[in-house]
Design a protein around this motif. Structure first.
Motif, PDB file in Angstrom:
ATOM      1  N   LEU A   1       0.855  -1.324   0.028  1.00  8.07           N
ATOM      2  CA  LEU A   1       0.023   0.011   0.019  1.00  8.07           C
ATOM      3  C   LEU A   1       0.690   1.254   0.179  1.00  8.07           C
ATOM      4  CD1 LEU A   1      -2.276  -1.100   2.909  1.00  8.07           C
ATOM      5  CD2 LEU A   1      -2.844  -1.060   0.220  1.00  8.07           C
ATOM      6  N   GLY A   2       1.932   1.024  -0.177  1.00  3.72           N
ATOM      7  CA  GLY A   2       3.033   2.346   0.135  1.00  3.72           C
ATOM      8  C   GLY A   2       2.723   3.538  -0.492  1.00  3.72           C
ATOM      9  N   GLY A   3       2.145   3.379  -1.873  1.00  4.20           N
ATOM     10  CA  GLY A   3       1.768   4.335  -2.767  1.00  4.20           C
ATOM     11  C   GLY A   3       0.778   5.230  -2.350  1.00  4.20           C
ATOM     12  N   HIS A   4      -0.189   4.901  -1.348  1.00  4.86           N
ATOM     13  CA  HIS A   4      -1.173   5.304  -1.134  1.00  4.86           C
ATOM     14  C   HIS A   4      -0.785   6.262   0.344  1.00  4.86           C
ATOM     15  CE1 HIS A   4      -4.121   3.599  -3.702  1.00  4.86           C
ATOM     16  NE2 HIS A   4      -3.422   2.510  -3.547  1.00  4.86           N
ATOM     17  N   VAL A   5       0.051   5.801   0.926  1.00  2.00           N
ATOM     18  CA  VAL A   5       0.628   6.089   2.369  1.00  2.00           C
ATOM     19  C   VAL A   5       1.233   7.503   2.317  1.00  2.00           C
ATOM     20  CG1 VAL A   5       1.380   5.666   4.625  1.00  2.00           C
ATOM     21  CG2 VAL A   5       0.092   3.809   3.395  1.00  2.00           C
ATOM     22  N   ARG A   6       0.956   8.694   3.066  1.00  4.72           N
ATOM     23  CA  ARG A   6       1.630   9.767   3.140  1.00  4.72           C
ATOM     24  C   ARG A   6       2.116  10.076   4.874  1.00  4.72           C
ATOM     25  NH1 ARG A   6      -1.714  13.285  -1.542  1.00  4.72           N
ATOM     26  NH2 ARG A   6      -1.550  11.900  -3.056  1.00  4.72           N
ATOM     27  N   THR A   7       3.058   9.828   5.039  1.00 11.05           N
ATOM     28  CA  THR A   7       3.380  10.102   6.605  1.00 11.05           C
ATOM     29  C   THR A   7       3.820  11.575   6.924  1.00 11.05           C
ATOM     30  OG1 THR A   7       5.634   9.133   6.017  1.00 11.05           O
ATOM     31  CG2 THR A   7       4.173   7.664   6.870  1.00 11.05           C
ATOM     32  N   GLY A   8       3.970  11.805   8.085  1.00 15.70           N
ATOM     33  CA  GLY A   8       4.369  13.376   8.322  1.00 15.70           C
ATOM     34  C   GLY A   8       3.189  14.256   7.830  1.00 15.70           C
ATOM     35  N   GLU A   9       1.923  13.774   7.868  1.00 15.15           N
ATOM     36  CA  GLU A   9       0.638  14.442   7.376  1.00 15.15           C
ATOM     37  C   GLU A   9      -0.201  14.548   8.678  1.00 15.15           C
ATOM     38  OE1 GLU A   9       1.265  16.694   4.891  1.00 15.15           O
ATOM     39  OE2 GLU A   9      -0.322  15.894   3.575  1.00 15.15           O
ATOM     40  N   PRO A  10      -0.016  15.137   9.748  1.00 18.89           N
ATOM     41  CA  PRO A  10      -1.122  15.436  10.682  1.00 18.89           C
ATOM     42  C   PRO A  10      -2.301  16.081  10.263  1.00 18.89           C
ATOM     43  CG  PRO A  10       0.787  17.072  11.214  1.00 18.89           C
ATOM     44  CD  PRO A  10       1.074  16.113   9.943  1.00 18.89           C
ATOM     45  N   VAL A  11      -3.439  15.667  10.439  1.00 21.49           N
ATOM     46  CA  VAL A  11      -4.607  16.235   9.908  1.00 21.49           C
ATOM     47  C   VAL A  11      -5.031  17.287  11.047  1.00 21.49           C
ATOM     48  CG1 VAL A  11      -7.046  15.914   9.582  1.00 21.49           C
ATOM     49  CG2 VAL A  11      -5.324  14.408   8.427  1.00 21.49           C
ATOM     50  N   TRP A  12      -5.505  18.524  10.952  1.00 24.31           N
ATOM     51  CA  TRP A  12      -5.712  19.435  11.791  1.00 24.31           C
ATOM     52  C   TRP A  12      -7.132  20.052  11.805  1.00 24.31           C
ATOM     53  CZ3 TRP A  12      -6.437  24.504  10.392  1.00 24.31           C
ATOM     54  CH2 TRP A  12      -5.687  24.907   9.385  1.00 24.31           C
ATOM     55  N   ALA A  13      -7.936  19.485  10.617  1.00 21.20           N
ATOM     56  CA  ALA A  13      -9.309  20.119  10.443  1.00 21.20           C
ATOM     57  C   ALA A  13      -9.823  19.249   9.201  1.00 21.20           C
ATOM     58  CB  ALA A  13      -9.294  21.367   9.896  1.00 21.20           C
ATOM     59  N   VAL A  14     -11.074  18.753   9.594  1.00 16.97           N
ATOM     60  CA  VAL A  14     -12.323  18.115   9.056  1.00 16.97           C
ATOM     61  C   VAL A  14     -13.514  18.559   8.954  1.00 16.97           C
ATOM     62  CG1 VAL A  14     -13.181  16.002   8.326  1.00 16.97           C
ATOM     63  CG2 VAL A  14     -10.906  15.722   9.046  1.00 16.97           C
ATOM     64  N   SER A  15     -13.763  19.380   7.690  1.00 20.23           N
ATOM     65  CA  SER A  15     -15.093  20.304   7.721  1.00 20.23           C
ATOM     66  C   SER A  15     -15.931  19.948   6.533  1.00 20.23           C
ATOM     67  CB  SER A  15     -14.435  21.723   7.735  1.00 20.23           C
ATOM     68  OG  SER A  15     -13.724  21.926   6.313  1.00 20.23           O
ATOM     69  N   GLU A  16     -17.325  20.281   6.621  1.00 16.39           N
ATOM     70  CA  GLU A  16     -18.016  20.047   5.477  1.00 16.39           C
ATOM     71  C   GLU A  16     -17.789  20.889   4.185  1.00 16.39           C
ATOM     72  OE1 GLU A  16     -22.060  20.468   6.549  1.00 16.39           O
ATOM     73  OE2 GLU A  16     -22.070  18.708   8.050  1.00 16.39           O
ATOM     74  N   ARG A  17     -17.753  20.417   3.202  1.00 16.21           N
ATOM     75  CA  ARG A  17     -17.681  21.157   1.838  1.00 16.21           C
ATOM     76  C   ARG A  17     -18.610  20.543   0.786  1.00 16.21           C
ATOM     77  NH1 ARG A  17     -14.434  24.775  -0.585  1.00 16.21           N
ATOM     78  NH2 ARG A  17     -13.999  24.265  -2.885  1.00 16.21           N
ATOM     79  N   GLY A  18     -19.690  21.244   0.862  1.00 15.93           N
ATOM     80  CA  GLY A  18     -21.001  20.802  -0.134  1.00 15.93           C
ATOM     81  C   GLY A  18     -21.386  19.530   0.442  1.00 15.93           C
ATOM     82  N   SER A  19     -21.441  18.612  -0.573  1.00 20.09           N
ATOM     83  CA  SER A  19     -21.978  17.410   0.053  1.00 20.09           C
ATOM     84  C   SER A  19     -20.761  16.494   0.524  1.00 20.09           C
ATOM     85  CB  SER A  19     -22.681  16.364  -1.279  1.00 20.09           C
ATOM     86  OG  SER A  19     -21.739  16.353  -2.245  1.00 20.09           O
TER      87      SER A  19
END
Length: 507
Positions: free
Chosen positions: A285-303
């Motif tokens: 799965l290495g091609g899908h995995v991005r490390t060092g990427e902390p998520v600091w917001a998840v918000s609604e955007r349209g649907s």
């Protein structure tokens, strides 16, 4: 637990460590090197406190984002790719994926940082068995013997010497035996009810009378007073929940024993523990995995949703939240705070220049010290094919149970590596008096939120049901929603979230 606890075994060891530092170390002991491993707490605290977070300049459109690269997130990714869906990314805050299944390696052996085995999955754990078939661990219904723990599997240190086995070596008196026999009768009754399963989605009720009381109260109610049995039950609660029997629900305490068959082969283990599984999944799965990427917001955007990291905004149709659920209230718009707590742990990998003295049988894979505040140690290179190795790596485990989780986390942040070194050596000296002359390096990992602590009322809490039943476009997949920090639980939750997300994406 809260406030300022009275002096317990762990505080006593900490005091002994301080004494050793100022004057009790033998001048002939060789120097011991080491330090703290990166526990990823800096980015976690930054997200919690909202400090140092800047708007990214890049943007990307992707149908599905998986947040968290532990076993739950990697399992979701594995299932998606296995079913032909590849248009997703997995974002991991740390520089290395794996979560509690991370591992390390030195010139002696690979070794685990936390999760170090998987009990042999039963026939109902279909996702786990499918994964192990993919990894060539299960072949036509037969487990690869190189992945099963080599003998001797476990030994117990008690009364000044090592003995073979664990549970069977504990009862000492007729009253001990009576209480153990009655305990196992009650466990068998619970097992036959079908409510204690792995994964829990196969049978766990949404509420249970056992969830309303502690495991210690359950033992009291059944007049199980043997000190040896009470120690054993405390040990199992520390092992799976990082807490004592008075701090977890009876449902969780019974689950440890009733969810698996009375006799089973295994477990499955590798020198790097469950890091072996992580590494095999990353190869796929290495091609899908991005490390060092902390998520600091998840918000609604349209649907759909927008996922924001320091480097990019990801606009997507669905999100699988496979990071620890307590982080969601700091990141996800509208997510409630979790009502449950998390148990802090310390693990350490000790590199030994030679084998220490120990009365009794030779070292096993799992080595338990009776009446110790630690859980003992696992010999990482026990699973290697070397014969009579001189150098070795031991992985030592301690759940911080003698103070509140908040107080324990505060102590984790401020206690020095030297203090932890002394605590570890003092603990091991009870079984290996010459351990200081054997160890050349000690690397310590601090895990402030190592595992969920399923306190009474956890199973039926409305917040747990909210996270478990979320209908999208955000799906919660971490094993802490089940209260069980188990490989099969994390994998099952990850796969189920992926199934639901894929149904949504396919219209």
């Amino acid at each position: 637990m809260s406030g300022h606890p009275t002096l317990g075994r762990r505080d006593f060891l900490a005091g002994m460590a301080s004494i050793a530092i100022v004057g009790c170390s033998r001048k002939t002991d060789p120097p011991i090197e080491g330090g703290f491993a990166d526990d990823g707490s800096d980015w976690g605290h930054a997200i919690r406190d909202g400090g140092g977070l800047v708007e990214p300049s890049g943007s990307e459109r992707v149908p599905l984002v998986i947040v968290g690269g532990g076993i739950a997130g990697l399992s979701a990714a594995w299932w998606l790719e296995r079913n032909g869906f590849t248009d997703f990314v997995l974002l991991e805050a740390a520089d290395e994926a794996g979560g509690n299944a991370r591992s390390g390696q030195n010139d002696v052996s690979a070794y685990p940082w936390a999760s170090h085995y998987v009990p042999v999955p039963g026939p109902d754990a279909r996702h786990a068995r499918a994964l192990f078939e993919d990894l060539d661990v299960l072949r036509a219904g037969t487990w690869n013997e190189t992945s099963l723990v080599y003998s001797p599997a476990v030994r117990l240190f008690r009364w000044g010497r090592w003995s073979d086995g664990f549970e069977e070596a504990l009862p000492e008196s007729p009253s001990d035996r009576r209480d153990f026999d009655r305990f196992y009768e009650l466990v068998e009754e619970a097992r036959s009810s079908g409510q204690f399963t792995i994964p829990s989605s196969l049978g766990a009720p949404s509420a249970s009378p056992l969830d309303a009381i502690s495991m210690a109260r359950w033992l009291d109610d059944h007049d199980l007073s043997s000190p040896t049995l009470r120690w054993y039950v405390d040990y199992t609660c520390r092992d799976d929940y990082g807490a004592l029997s008075g701090d977890v629900s009876a449902w969780a305490g019974v689950h440890y024993h009733a969810s698996r068959p009375d006799i089973e082969e295994g477990p499955l283990a590798w020198p790097e523990g469950n890091g072996w599984i992580v590494n095999r999944l990353l190869e796929r799965l290495g091609g899908h995995v991005r490390t060092g990427e902390p998520v600091w917001a998840v918000s609604e955007r349209g649907s759909g949703l927008r996922v924001t990291t320091p480097s990019a905004r990801y606009d997507c149709d669905a999100v699988i939240w496979a990071a620890p659920t307590f982080m969601a209230s700091h990141v996800v718009d509208g997510a409630p705070a979790v009502p449950w707590s998390y148990s802090p742990w310390v693990t350490a990998n000790l590199t030994l220049a030679r084998q220490p003295v120990g009365a009794g049988i030779d070292a096993a894979w799992d080595n338990v010290l009776f009446d110790s505040p630690s859980l003992g140690y696992v010999v990482a290179d026990h699973q290697s094919l070397r014969t009579y190795p001189t150098r070795s790596v031991w992985t030592w485990y301690m759940a911080l149970v003698d103070r509140s989780p908040a107080d324990a986390r505060e102590m984790l942040l401020h206690r020095s590596w030297s203090d932890w070194k002394e605590t570890i050596l003092v603990d091991l000296e009870r079984a290996h008096p010459d351990i200081r002359a054997c160890v050349e390096r000690i690397d310590v990992m601090r895990l402030g939120h190592a595992m969920p602590r399923p306190t009474p009322g956890f199973l039926s809490s409305p917040e747990r049901r909210y996270f478990q039943d979320a209908s999208g476009p955000l799906y919660y997949a971490h094993s802490d929603v089940s209260g069980l920090a188990l490989f099969e639980e994390a994998q099952d939750r990850g796969v189920r979230a992926a199934e639901r997300a894929l149904v949504r994406l396919s219209g």
